[in-house]
Scaffold this motif. Structure first.
Motif, mmCIF file in Angstrom:
data_model
loop_
_atom_site.group_PDB
_atom_site.id
_atom_site.type_symbol
_atom_site.label_atom_id
_atom_site.label_comp_id
_atom_site.label_asym_id
_atom_site.label_seq_id
_atom_site.Cartn_x
_atom_site.Cartn_y
_atom_site.Cartn_z
ATOM 1 N N GLU A 187 0.804 -1.225 0.000
ATOM 2 C CA GLU A 187 0.000 0.000 0.000
ATOM 3 C C GLU A 187 0.834 1.271 0.000
ATOM 4 N N LEU A 188 2.129 1.161 0.242
ATOM 5 C CA LEU A 188 2.972 2.353 0.382
ATOM 6 C C LEU A 188 2.910 3.302 -0.824
ATOM 7 N N PRO A 189 3.113 2.835 -2.056
ATOM 8 C CA PRO A 189 3.099 3.794 -3.177
ATOM 9 C C PRO A 189 1.759 4.501 -3.343
ATOM 10 N N ARG A 190 0.674 3.758 -3.157
ATOM 11 C CA ARG A 190 -0.647 4.375 -3.325
ATOM 12 C C ARG A 190 -0.927 5.404 -2.233
ATOM 13 N N MET A 191 -0.573 5.075 -0.997
ATOM 14 C CA MET A 191 -0.817 5.998 0.089
ATOM 15 C C MET A 191 0.055 7.244 -0.050
ATOM 16 N N MET A 192 1.311 7.078 -0.451
ATOM 17 C CA MET A 192 2.182 8.233 -0.620
ATOM 18 C C MET A 192 1.672 9.154 -1.726
ATOM 19 N N LYS A 193 1.109 8.581 -2.751
ATOM 20 C CA LYS A 193 0.573 9.380 -3.860
ATOM 21 C C LYS A 193 -0.521 10.320 -3.381
ATOM 22 N N LYS A 194 -1.298 9.889 -2.392
ATOM 23 C CA LYS A 194 -2.394 10.701 -1.866
ATOM 24 C C LYS A 194 -1.886 11.982 -1.201
ATOM 25 N N TYR A 195 -0.652 11.950 -0.713
ATOM 26 C CA TYR A 195 -0.151 13.053 0.090
ATOM 27 C C TYR A 195 0.923 13.887 -0.596
ATOM 28 N N GLU A 196 1.308 13.548 -1.809
ATOM 29 C CA GLU A 196 2.359 14.324 -2.460
ATOM 30 C C GLU A 196 1.893 15.747 -2.728
#
Length: 275
Positions: A265-274
């Motif tokens: 889930e890391l890449p998807r979650m990080m994308k939400k906050y960039e």
């Protein structure tokens, strides 16, 4: 104490520059994974890669090489028994994560890191490395560039503070003397740094209570230190918060959150906050 919220992720996770390459996002070396605990090194490496580290190398026992190549082809692998090779990897790393699955019979590797590390490099010590530092009473060469990630028993070994007596003032006193950042893992994880207010997490979940969760956190912290260098304590707190944030989200529909599920889930979650 400052309670961490989603705001720390918005402050930390930035859009990637158009003109960038893998070296832009940090060279990370993970040292760990003996013959029994190879999975720990693989989890740390996987979380580092999935959270955006540019180049990840893993120095581990030879029996883990095939599994690492199969599980994580993005990472490079080396024999942690080859001192010359390990020293070469140490020299080129921006961040060194040592300890996941290392075992207590490889104190020589912890000592090697302490001998070879340079002031511009970060060291993240986790798992077995923490116990070895305590047992051998190893000095941290550059405490201000060191992160320790102990659970309560490891913190007891390092500080002498018994479980149940690890109050915020007492741990902060230990951290002021030590000079390093300490991510004190528990059901209410707290992050201590010399001369700084304490940061606390209230979003943890018992669904995280499974093997490999700490190894995963160490990899994310190392990755964030290699990528987001504007404010290093901010990178450490953001990595720690993100780890629990994902676990909390997954726990809404899962009885237990496995490290492998969190990592995915890391890449998807990080994308939400960039930003």
């Amino acid at each position: 104490m400052i309670e961490l919220t989603d705001d720390i992720l918005f402050k930390t996770i930035t859009k990637r520059p158009a003109h960038s390459h893998k070296g832009t996002f940090g060279r990370l070396l993970i040292i760990g994974g003996n013959e029994t605990y190879g999975g720990a090194a693989i989890l740390a490496a996987s979380s580092a890669v999935y959270s955006g580290a540019g180049l990840v190398s893993v120095a581990t026992a030879p029996c883990n090489h095939a599994a690492l190549h199969a599980r994580l082809p993005e990472a490079m692998v080396a024999d942690y028994g080859d001192r010359t090779q390990v020293k070469s990897l140490l020299a080129s790393a921006d961040v060194i994560v040592i300890g996941p699955g290392l075992g207590l019979n490889r104190g020589d590797l912890v000592e090697l890191v302490m001998e070879e590390v340079r002031e511009e490099q970060w060291v993240v010590a986790d798992g077995s490395a923490l116990t070895l530092i305590a047992q051998k009473q190893l000095a941290l060469p550059f405490p201000h560039k060191t992160v320790l990630t102990p659970h309560e028993k490891e913190l007891e070994r390092l500080s002498g503070l018994k479980i149940g007596g690890q109050t915020v003032p007492k741990v902060q006193e230990f951290v002021e003397e030590l000079g390093a950042v300490v991510v004190a893992k528990s059901s209410e994880t707290k992050i201590f740094a010399p001369g700084q207010e304490v940061y606390g997490l209230t979003i943890g979940t018992p669904a995280q209570a499974t093997g490999g969760m700490g190894d995963t956190l160490a990899g994310i912290i190392g990755s964030f230190l290699g990528q987001f260098t504007t404010e290093n304590l901010q990178a450490i707190t953001a990595a720690t918060y993100l780890h629990s944030k994902i676990a909390k989200e997954l726990a809404k529909t899962a009885y237990v959150v496995l490290p492998t599920h969190l990592i995915e889930e890391l890449p998807r979650m990080m994308k939400k906050y960039e930003v």
